[in-house]
Design a protein around this motif. Structure first.
Motif, short mmCIF file in Angstrom:
data_model
loop_
_atom_site.label_atom_id
_atom_site.label_comp_id
_atom_site.label_asym_id
_atom_site.label_seq_id
_atom_site.Cartn_x
_atom_site.Cartn_y
_atom_site.Cartn_z
N PHE A 68 14.22 35.53 -0.89
CA PHE A 68 13.08 36.32 -0.38
C PHE A 68 12.37 37.10 -1.04
CE2 PHE A 68 16.66 35.93 2.54
CZ PHE A 68 16.40 35.66 3.87
N TRP A 69 11.28 36.90 -1.23
CA TRP A 69 10.38 37.27 -2.24
C TRP A 69 8.88 37.78 -1.63
CZ3 TRP A 69 5.66 34.92 -3.62
CH2 TRP A 69 5.19 34.10 -2.95
N ALA A 70 8.10 38.38 -2.50
CA ALA A 70 6.76 38.91 -2.22
C ALA A 70 5.92 38.54 -3.24
CB ALA A 70 6.71 40.33 -1.54
N PRO A 71 4.61 38.11 -3.13
CA PRO A 71 3.65 37.86 -3.88
C PRO A 71 3.20 39.09 -4.81
CG PRO A 71 2.54 37.57 -1.78
CD PRO A 71 4.06 38.00 -1.68
N TRP A 72 3.27 40.56 -4.39
CA TRP A 72 3.22 41.46 -5.08
C TRP A 72 4.36 42.10 -6.04
CZ3 TRP A 72 6.65 44.94 -3.90
CH2 TRP A 72 7.29 44.90 -2.58
N CYS A 73 5.49 41.28 -5.93
CA CYS A 73 6.75 41.76 -6.74
C CYS A 73 6.75 41.17 -7.96
CB CYS A 73 7.96 41.27 -5.71
SG CYS A 73 9.48 41.46 -6.76
N GLY A 74 6.55 41.85 -9.06
CA GLY A 74 6.62 41.42 -10.60
C GLY A 74 7.91 40.53 -10.91
N PRO A 75 9.20 41.07 -10.31
CA PRO A 75 10.35 40.50 -10.86
C PRO A 75 10.57 39.09 -10.05
CG PRO A 75 10.91 42.68 -10.56
CD PRO A 75 9.32 42.55 -10.15
N CYS A 76 9.94 39.07 -8.77
CA CYS A 76 9.78 37.82 -7.96
C CYS A 76 9.19 36.73 -8.78
CB CYS A 76 9.43 38.11 -6.55
SG CYS A 76 10.16 39.43 -5.55
N GLN A 77 7.94 37.14 -8.87
CA GLN A 77 7.04 36.25 -9.78
C GLN A 77 7.64 35.74 -11.14
OE1 GLN A 77 4.29 35.05 -8.44
NE2 GLN A 77 4.63 36.54 -6.87
N ASN A 78 8.52 36.42 -11.82
CA ASN A 78 8.99 36.12 -12.87
C ASN A 78 10.35 34.99 -12.84
OD1 ASN A 78 7.57 37.80 -14.55
ND2 ASN A 78 8.72 39.43 -14.78
N PHE A 79 10.80 35.50 -11.73
CA PHE A 79 12.06 34.66 -11.22
C PHE A 79 11.81 33.17 -10.41
CE2 PHE A 79 15.40 33.64 -7.58
CZ PHE A 79 16.41 33.19 -8.69
N ALA A 80 10.35 33.03 -9.96
CA ALA A 80 10.06 31.83 -9.41
C ALA A 80 10.13 30.58 -10.40
CB ALA A 80 8.69 31.88 -8.96
N PRO A 81 10.05 30.54 -11.50
CA PRO A 81 9.98 29.40 -12.22
C PRO A 81 11.68 29.04 -12.50
CG PRO A 81 8.66 30.82 -13.54
CD PRO A 81 9.07 31.57 -12.38
N VAL A 82 12.27 30.20 -12.47
CA VAL A 82 13.93 29.84 -12.60
C VAL A 82 14.48 29.12 -11.54
CG1 VAL A 82 15.92 30.98 -12.78
CG2 VAL A 82 14.23 31.83 -14.13
N PHE A 83 13.97 29.66 -10.34
CA PHE A 83 14.56 29.09 -8.96
C PHE A 83 13.68 27.48 -8.83
CE2 PHE A 83 14.49 29.01 -4.21
CZ PHE A 83 15.78 29.62 -4.15
N ASN A 84 12.74 27.35 -9.57
CA ASN A 84 12.17 26.05 -9.36
C ASN A 84 13.11 25.12 -10.25
OD1 ASN A 84 10.18 26.47 -7.61
ND2 ASN A 84 8.62 26.90 -9.41
N GLN A 85 13.47 25.83 -11.50
CA GLN A 85 14.22 25.03 -12.40
C GLN A 85 15.71 24.82 -11.52
OE1 GLN A 85 14.40 27.70 -15.54
NE2 GLN A 85 13.50 26.19 -17.05
N PHE A 86 16.14 25.62 -10.99
CA PHE A 86 17.33 25.47 -10.35
C PHE A 86 17.36 24.53 -9.31
CE2 PHE A 86 20.96 27.14 -7.36
CZ PHE A 86 21.75 26.67 -8.25
N ALA A 87 16.41 24.23 -8.65
CA ALA A 87 16.24 23.30 -7.34
C ALA A 87 16.02 21.90 -8.05
CB ALA A 87 14.51 23.48 -6.70
N THR A 88 15.54 21.68 -9.36
CA THR A 88 15.45 20.40 -9.82
C THR A 88 17.04 20.01 -10.37
OG1 THR A 88 13.28 20.78 -10.59
CG2 THR A 88 14.82 19.16 -11.92
N ALA A 89 17.74 21.27 -10.85
CA ALA A 89 19.25 20.84 -11.35
C ALA A 89 19.99 20.67 -10.41
CB ALA A 89 19.54 22.34 -12.29
#
Length: 152
Positions: A68-89
């Motif tokens: 659960f995220w929002a476009p204005w949330c800095g930590p959300c934006q920083n976490f997005a690439p990690v979540f993408n990597q996890f999806a691949t893993a």
């Protein structure tokens, strides 16, 4: 046929929202949707709304992890690439979903989201764990494994 061969798994198509059912033994065979013929897994998180979220949670034969995220949330934006990597893993072993709480406020209310990013982990249609905040990939992997192995 053995019991394992007969066991079925359900999974919602990310492209057309059709509920698919196939033998669990075919999970690693890159299953495709019976309706739209698209792959059921593409190693990327699936953007969804409140209705899609419920449909995936209720009809998934694999654990579901929701960001659960929002476009204005800095930590959300920083976490997005990690979540993408996890999806691949995790490949075909989990379904990863993303819900934009700004666009889909009802989903945030329905799931009682108080802060973002919030991760909610579901198995067999039930929430089994929740955590607020962003994590580096190794800690995310560890958290998911710990939550899924508790009680087994």
């Amino acid at each position: 046929m053995t019991e394992a061969t007969q066991q079925k798994i359900r999974l919602v198509c990310a492209h057309c929202n059709t509920i698919n059912q196939f033998p669990v033994t075919r999970l690693d065979d890159m299953p495709i949707c019976a309706s739209c013929k698209q792959p059921l897994f593409n190693q990327k998180p699936i953007e969804t709304d409140a209705n899609g979220l419920i449909r995936h949670i209720d009809n998934s034969g694999v654990p579901v992890l929701v960001d659960f995220w929002a476009p204005w949330c800095g930590p959300c934006q920083n976490f997005a690439p990690v979540f993408n990597q996890f999806a691949t893993a995790v490949g075909n072993q989990m379904r990863l979903l993303k819900v934009n709480t700004e666009t889909h406020q009802q989903a945030a209310m329905d799931f009682n989201i108080r802060s973002i990013p919030t991760l909610a982990l579901f198995r067999d249609g039930r929430e089994v764990a929740r955590m607020s905040g962003a994590l580096p990939l190794p800690q995310l992997q560890q958290w998911v494994v710990e939550q899924l192995t508790q009680g087994n």
